[in-house]
Design a protein around this motif. Structure first.
Motif, PDB file in Angstrom:
ATOM      1  N   LEU A 123       0.821  -1.215   0.000  1.00 19.80           N
ATOM      2  CA  LEU A 123       0.000   0.000   0.000  1.00 19.80           C
ATOM      3  C   LEU A 123       0.854   1.264   0.000  1.00 19.80           C
ATOM      4  O   LEU A 123       0.412   2.320  -0.452  1.00 19.80           O
ATOM      5  CB  LEU A 123      -0.937   0.006   1.215  1.00 19.80           C
ATOM      6  CG  LEU A 123      -2.043  -1.043   1.217  1.00 19.80           C
ATOM      7  CD1 LEU A 123      -2.786  -1.037   2.537  1.00 19.80           C
ATOM      8  CD2 LEU A 123      -2.995  -0.812   0.054  1.00 19.80           C
ATOM      9  N   LEU A 124       2.087   1.173   0.497  1.00 19.08           N
ATOM     10  CA  LEU A 124       2.965   2.348   0.543  1.00 19.08           C
ATOM     11  C   LEU A 124       3.614   2.662  -0.803  1.00 19.08           C
ATOM     12  O   LEU A 124       4.110   3.768  -0.999  1.00 19.08           O
ATOM     13  CB  LEU A 124       4.071   2.153   1.577  1.00 19.08           C
ATOM     14  CG  LEU A 124       3.719   2.411   3.021  1.00 19.08           C
ATOM     15  CD1 LEU A 124       4.950   2.276   3.895  1.00 19.08           C
ATOM     16  CD2 LEU A 124       3.097   3.766   3.208  1.00 19.08           C
ATOM     17  N   PHE A 125       3.645   1.712  -1.726  1.00 21.93           N
ATOM     18  CA  PHE A 125       4.335   1.920  -2.998  1.00 21.93           C
ATOM     19  C   PHE A 125       3.895   3.182  -3.732  1.00 21.93           C
ATOM     20  O   PHE A 125       4.738   4.009  -4.085  1.00 21.93           O
ATOM     21  CB  PHE A 125       4.165   0.686  -3.904  1.00 21.93           C
ATOM     22  CG  PHE A 125       5.320  -0.251  -3.827  1.00 21.93           C
ATOM     23  CD1 PHE A 125       5.609  -0.935  -2.667  1.00 21.93           C
ATOM     24  CD2 PHE A 125       6.130  -0.448  -4.917  1.00 21.93           C
ATOM     25  CE1 PHE A 125       6.678  -1.798  -2.585  1.00 21.93           C
ATOM     26  CE2 PHE A 125       7.208  -1.311  -4.856  1.00 21.93           C
ATOM     27  CZ  PHE A 125       7.479  -1.984  -3.679  1.00 21.93           C
ATOM     28  N   PRO A 126       2.603   3.366  -3.983  1.00 27.03           N
ATOM     29  CA  PRO A 126       2.220   4.573  -4.723  1.00 27.03           C
ATOM     30  C   PRO A 126       2.516   5.856  -3.938  1.00 27.03           C
ATOM     31  O   PRO A 126       2.943   6.859  -4.525  1.00 27.03           O
ATOM     32  CB  PRO A 126       0.712   4.423  -4.950  1.00 27.03           C
ATOM     33  CG  PRO A 126       0.327   3.088  -4.473  1.00 27.03           C
ATOM     34  CD  PRO A 126       1.472   2.494  -3.725  1.00 27.03           C
ATOM     35  N   ALA A 127       2.330   5.816  -2.633  1.00 23.79           N
ATOM     36  CA  ALA A 127       2.567   7.015  -1.823  1.00 23.79           C
ATOM     37  C   ALA A 127       4.031   7.413  -1.843  1.00 23.79           C
ATOM     38  O   ALA A 127       4.373   8.580  -2.054  1.00 23.79           O
ATOM     39  CB  ALA A 127       2.097   6.780  -0.388  1.00 23.79           C
ATOM     40  N   ILE A 128       4.919   6.441  -1.634  1.00 24.05           N
ATOM     41  CA  ILE A 128       6.350   6.750  -1.608  1.00 24.05           C
ATOM     42  C   ILE A 128       6.821   7.194  -2.991  1.00 24.05           C
ATOM     43  O   ILE A 128       7.604   8.133  -3.111  1.00 24.05           O
ATOM     44  CB  ILE A 128       7.169   5.548  -1.092  1.00 24.05           C
ATOM     45  CG1 ILE A 128       6.842   5.264   0.370  1.00 24.05           C
ATOM     46  CG2 ILE A 128       8.660   5.812  -1.237  1.00 24.05           C
ATOM     47  CD1 ILE A 128       7.514   4.024   0.941  1.00 24.05           C
ATOM     48  N   ALA A 183       7.664  14.243  -6.112  1.00 27.52           N
ATOM     49  CA  ALA A 183       7.484  15.626  -5.653  1.00 27.52           C
ATOM     50  C   ALA A 183       8.798  16.190  -5.117  1.00 27.52           C
ATOM     51  O   ALA A 183       9.152  17.345  -5.400  1.00 27.52           O
ATOM     52  CB  ALA A 183       6.409  15.678  -4.572  1.00 27.52           C
ATOM     53  N   TYR A 184       9.547  15.384  -4.358  1.00 24.91           N
ATOM     54  CA  TYR A 184      10.833  15.830  -3.840  1.00 24.91           C
ATOM     55  C   TYR A 184      11.793  16.155  -4.986  1.00 24.91           C
ATOM     56  O   TYR A 184      12.502  17.165  -4.951  1.00 24.91           O
ATOM     57  CB  TYR A 184      11.472  14.760  -2.960  1.00 24.91           C
ATOM     58  CG  TYR A 184      10.804  14.492  -1.629  1.00 24.91           C
ATOM     59  CD1 TYR A 184       9.807  15.304  -1.119  1.00 24.91           C
ATOM     60  CD2 TYR A 184      11.192  13.395  -0.867  1.00 24.91           C
ATOM     61  CE1 TYR A 184       9.220  15.039   0.103  1.00 24.91           C
ATOM     62  CE2 TYR A 184      10.615  13.129   0.361  1.00 24.91           C
ATOM     63  CZ  TYR A 184       9.626  13.950   0.841  1.00 24.91           C
ATOM     64  OH  TYR A 184       9.061  13.690   2.053  1.00 24.91           O
ATOM     65  N   THR A 185      11.823  15.297  -5.985  1.00 21.90           N
ATOM     66  CA  THR A 185      12.721  15.502  -7.117  1.00 21.90           C
ATOM     67  C   THR A 185      12.349  16.768  -7.879  1.00 21.90           C
ATOM     68  O   THR A 185      13.229  17.542  -8.275  1.00 21.90           O
ATOM     69  CB  THR A 185      12.694  14.281  -8.055  1.00 21.90           C
ATOM     70  OG1 THR A 185      13.124  13.141  -7.298  1.00 21.90           O
ATOM     71  CG2 THR A 185      13.617  14.468  -9.240  1.00 21.90           C
ATOM     72  N   ASN A 186      11.063  17.011  -8.058  1.00 27.56           N
ATOM     73  CA  ASN A 186      10.635  18.238  -8.738  1.00 27.56           C
ATOM     74  C   ASN A 186      11.067  19.477  -7.963  1.00 27.56           C
ATOM     75  O   ASN A 186      11.521  20.457  -8.557  1.00 27.56           O
ATOM     76  CB  ASN A 186       9.126  18.232  -8.954  1.00 27.56           C
ATOM     77  CG  ASN A 186       8.711  17.302 -10.068  1.00 27.56           C
ATOM     78  OD1 ASN A 186       9.512  16.937 -10.916  1.00 27.56           O
ATOM     79  ND2 ASN A 186       7.457  16.894 -10.049  1.00 27.56           N
TER      80      ASN A 186
END
Length: 141
Positions: free
Chosen positions: A8-13, A19-22
């Protein structure tokens, strides 16, 4: 705990890392632009802005590293659960959650210092006697 819990964490992470990379890319581009502008016309305010952006870049890099390690731990947790090792799998999943929270903590810190910098610039606009120059190019995320 079963295999689907860490999945369940895959899409969130993944979205968080995107977002961090952007944010990193936008700030890096802004630093390059301000650096060139400062090289052409040296200015103390531009130098201070660049140094402030450097602090934000460091925070974003820490966010990314913690997020990536959280992702790795999550994958390893799934692997251990798949191999019928629920104890170590649960421990790694818990560690991935802790790392994710730490990553989000650095994200909160970066948002705070970003907001403070913008507030200082906007204060310069409100007070016409202020010597602080406003530079719209620093209004980035």
């Amino acid at each position: 705990m079963n295999l689907t819990t860490p999945a369940l964490l895959f899409p969130a992470i993944s979205l968080l890392l995107l977002a961090y990379t952007n944010r990193f890319l936008v700030i890096a581009q802004l630093i390059r632009s301000l650096y060139k502008q400062n090289a052409d016309h040296p200015d103390r305010d531009l130098r201070e802005q660049i140094l402030h952006l450097k602090v934000r870049i460091i925070a974003i890099r820490r966010m990314q590293v913690l997020g990536i390690i959280a992702f790795i731990f999550c994958v390893l947790s799934m692997l251990l659960l798949f191999l019928q090792l629920p104890g170590p799998g649960t421990v790694l999943f818990a560690a991935s959650l802790v790392l994710l929270v730490a990553s989000l903590g650095f994200s909160l810190y970066e948002v705070q210092i970003s907001g403070q910098a913008l507030s200082l610039q906007l204060k310069g606009l409100e007070d016409p006697t202020s010597t602080t120059q406003s530079n719209p190019s620093t209004d980035s995320p």
